[in-house]
Write an enzyme that holds these catalytic residues in place. Sequence first.
Site, PDB file in Angstrom:
ATOM      1  N   HIS A  64       0.819  -1.085   0.035  1.00 36.64           N
ATOM      2  CA  HIS A  64       0.004   0.075  -0.202  1.00 36.64           C
ATOM      3  C   HIS A  64       0.712   1.211  -0.141  1.00 36.64           C
ATOM      4  O   HIS A  64       1.577   1.413   1.130  1.00 36.64           O
ATOM      5  CB  HIS A  64      -0.900   0.067   1.159  1.00 36.64           C
ATOM      6  CG  HIS A  64      -1.671  -1.121   1.501  1.00 36.64           C
ATOM      7  ND1 HIS A  64      -3.065  -1.263   1.079  1.00 36.64           N
ATOM      8  CD2 HIS A  64      -1.478  -2.479   1.941  1.00 36.64           C
ATOM      9  CE1 HIS A  64      -3.382  -2.548   1.414  1.00 36.64           C
ATOM     10  NE2 HIS A  64      -2.721  -3.321   1.958  1.00 36.64           N
ATOM     11  N   ARG A  66       0.194   4.344  -0.799  1.00 36.85           N
ATOM     12  CA  ARG A  66      -0.577   5.628  -0.464  1.00 36.85           C
ATOM     13  C   ARG A  66      -0.757   6.797  -1.307  1.00 36.85           C
ATOM     14  O   ARG A  66      -1.253   7.833  -1.145  1.00 36.85           O
ATOM     15  CB  ARG A  66       0.168   6.301   0.763  1.00 36.85           C
ATOM     16  CG  ARG A  66       0.460   5.246   2.017  1.00 36.85           C
ATOM     17  CD  ARG A  66      -0.942   4.613   2.351  1.00 36.85           C
ATOM     18  NE  ARG A  66      -0.651   3.656   3.539  1.00 36.85           N
ATOM     19  CZ  ARG A  66      -1.389   2.879   4.001  1.00 36.85           C
ATOM     20  NH1 ARG A  66      -2.646   2.702   3.447  1.00 36.85           N
ATOM     21  NH2 ARG A  66      -1.260   2.444   5.204  1.00 36.85           N
ATOM     22  N   HIS A 178      -8.727  -9.820   1.222  1.00 38.74           N
ATOM     23  CA  HIS A 178      -8.366  -9.822   2.494  1.00 38.74           C
ATOM     24  C   HIS A 178      -9.419 -10.766   3.315  1.00 38.74           C
ATOM     25  O   HIS A 178     -10.756 -10.192   3.318  1.00 38.74           O
ATOM     26  CB  HIS A 178      -8.320  -8.426   2.694  1.00 38.74           C
ATOM     27  CG  HIS A 178      -8.158  -8.031   4.455  1.00 38.74           C
ATOM     28  ND1 HIS A 178      -7.079  -7.310   4.732  1.00 38.74           N
ATOM     29  CD2 HIS A 178      -8.533  -8.568   5.377  1.00 38.74           C
ATOM     30  CE1 HIS A 178      -6.804  -7.184   6.008  1.00 38.74           C
ATOM     31  NE2 HIS A 178      -7.952  -7.957   6.353  1.00 38.74           N
ATOM     32  N   HIS A 232      -2.040 -12.294   2.815  1.00 40.93           N
ATOM     33  CA  HIS A 232      -1.677 -12.343   4.308  1.00 40.93           C
ATOM     34  C   HIS A 232      -2.130 -13.138   5.172  1.00 40.93           C
ATOM     35  O   HIS A 232      -2.830 -12.880   6.517  1.00 40.93           O
ATOM     36  CB  HIS A 232      -1.439 -10.952   5.036  1.00 40.93           C
ATOM     37  CG  HIS A 232      -2.910 -10.138   4.758  1.00 40.93           C
ATOM     38  ND1 HIS A 232      -3.930 -10.641   4.722  1.00 40.93           N
ATOM     39  CD2 HIS A 232      -2.927  -8.884   4.347  1.00 40.93           C
ATOM     40  CE1 HIS A 232      -4.884  -9.722   4.375  1.00 40.93           C
ATOM     41  NE2 HIS A 232      -4.217  -8.572   4.217  1.00 40.93           N
ATOM     42  N   ASP A 303       2.776  -6.585   2.773  1.00 43.67           N
ATOM     43  CA  ASP A 303       1.511  -5.778   3.076  1.00 43.67           C
ATOM     44  C   ASP A 303       1.865  -4.424   3.746  1.00 43.67           C
ATOM     45  O   ASP A 303       1.498  -3.905   4.626  1.00 43.67           O
ATOM     46  CB  ASP A 303       0.695  -6.521   4.185  1.00 43.67           C
ATOM     47  CG  ASP A 303      -0.499  -5.842   4.409  1.00 43.67           C
ATOM     48  OD1 ASP A 303      -1.106  -5.099   3.462  1.00 43.67           O
ATOM     49  OD2 ASP A 303      -1.171  -6.059   5.256  1.00 43.67           O
ATOM     50  N   HIS A 307       1.906   4.089   7.900  1.00 45.12           N
ATOM     51  CA  HIS A 307       1.372   5.606   8.909  1.00 45.12           C
ATOM     52  C   HIS A 307       2.420   6.259   9.529  1.00 45.12           C
ATOM     53  O   HIS A 307       3.562   5.564   9.808  1.00 45.12           O
ATOM     54  CB  HIS A 307       0.110   4.908   9.782  1.00 45.12           C
ATOM     55  CG  HIS A 307      -0.719   4.080   9.094  1.00 45.12           C
ATOM     56  ND1 HIS A 307      -1.676   4.414   8.410  1.00 45.12           N
ATOM     57  CD2 HIS A 307      -1.074   2.824   9.286  1.00 45.12           C
ATOM     58  CE1 HIS A 307      -2.400   3.691   8.045  1.00 45.12           C
ATOM     59  NE2 HIS A 307      -2.061   2.426   8.560  1.00 45.12           N
TER      60      HIS A 307
END
Length: 439
Positions: A64, A66, A178, A232, A303, A307
């Site tokens: 990810h 972003r 997921h 995952h 994964d 943040h």
Amino acid sequence: MVSTPDLLIRHARILCPDGEWLTGDLAIEQGKIAQVAPHIDGDGPHIDATGLTLLPGVIDPQVHFREPGLEHKEDLHTASRACARGGVTSFLEMPNTKPLTTTQAALDDKLRRASEKCLVNYGFFMGATPENLDDLRTASPSCGIKIFMGSAHGALLVSQEEQIEPIFAKGDRLIAVHAEDQGRILERRELFKGRQDVAIHSEIQDETAALNATKLAIKLADKYQRRLHILHLSTGIEAEYLRTAKSPWVTAEVTPQHLVMNTGDYAKIGTLAQMNPPLRSPQNNEVLWQALLDGVIDFIATDHAPHTLEEKAKPYPHSPSGMPGVETSLAVMLTQAQQGRCTVAQVSHWMSTAVAAAYQIPNKGKIAPGYDADLVLVDLEHSAPLRREEVVSKCGWNPFEGWELTGWPQYTIVGGQIAYERGVIHDQVRGHALSFGLA
């Protein structure tokens, strides 16, 4: 004989496609591997790889990054720099950006951004919603369809069987799930309401929530014989279920953190250990390892979901789930190999060869003439700790800080270009869009 290669790697310990080792040279011409031999004559640019091990570049099939919309956490350029440092030469990126990657226009925008910014090769998932079935079948090039069965909100949450089944019923593109049961998560969230101990995260999104969703995905994949990939995998009960329930059209992955971290890490690093699906008990670590070694789990993904530290510092449940991983995944797994948990050849298979096969990415994942020169030279003779000040990812932290790791990349080569060289990132290098057999 190659006499004037664009780049020559000399004296490396080279992993061959059959899993055997060759000490010798590799020649690169026009972005491709031209020759592998004990000795290759030639002048011009070269790398003295004495003491280093040459592996296919890592293909990370779940990240990810972003961008667009959340660039304060990470962006395609900073994330691809972290990839270069970590030996990742290609990535497959998820659709939960702003705007969501649910249309051809959004996919085109990501491809344009990546072509301008990425040091490594790239591909993108289409995100499933209850309304975009036509886009899911036609948008191209895409590595597959991502379904958030749980742990999501808004348009990308597709949690009801009657919403999920039409996605499996039409088309032939790979579906990656997921797998968490959103209904059970909501029930348990209410049950544990008011708890701010982040360790409760693993109780709210428990093993049963994961197993329920994995069973549903398998049921639908088998009904339509649809290509399914389980993202995952985090629990031993899922792995044991797959031992008998896994059809030829199903694959599964595991993250390094679900192999080597567990619920004990909440006490060590707090909310930095919070991710979806959550970390599990040490017993789950052991069952997942065995499933990976036995081939029940097919390959490894990070994964990577960064943040900021400010966001992560919020008290649970306001702290977001996710952690960065592309710049440490290879070193973490090679450290496990050096400790005897697996072999270096197995790590390379799980992190490159098997990923290329599953997503039908041509000319990737092997060191052989004609394959793309996406390569990483690692140092298996020395170890070094990961320090926060060395983290390349824009978020500025990593869950493996302080870990003593072996196998750090010394050179990362993308399409014959040196993208990373002993601590120096070459920002002018650009990767290319990947192509997919199931696109």
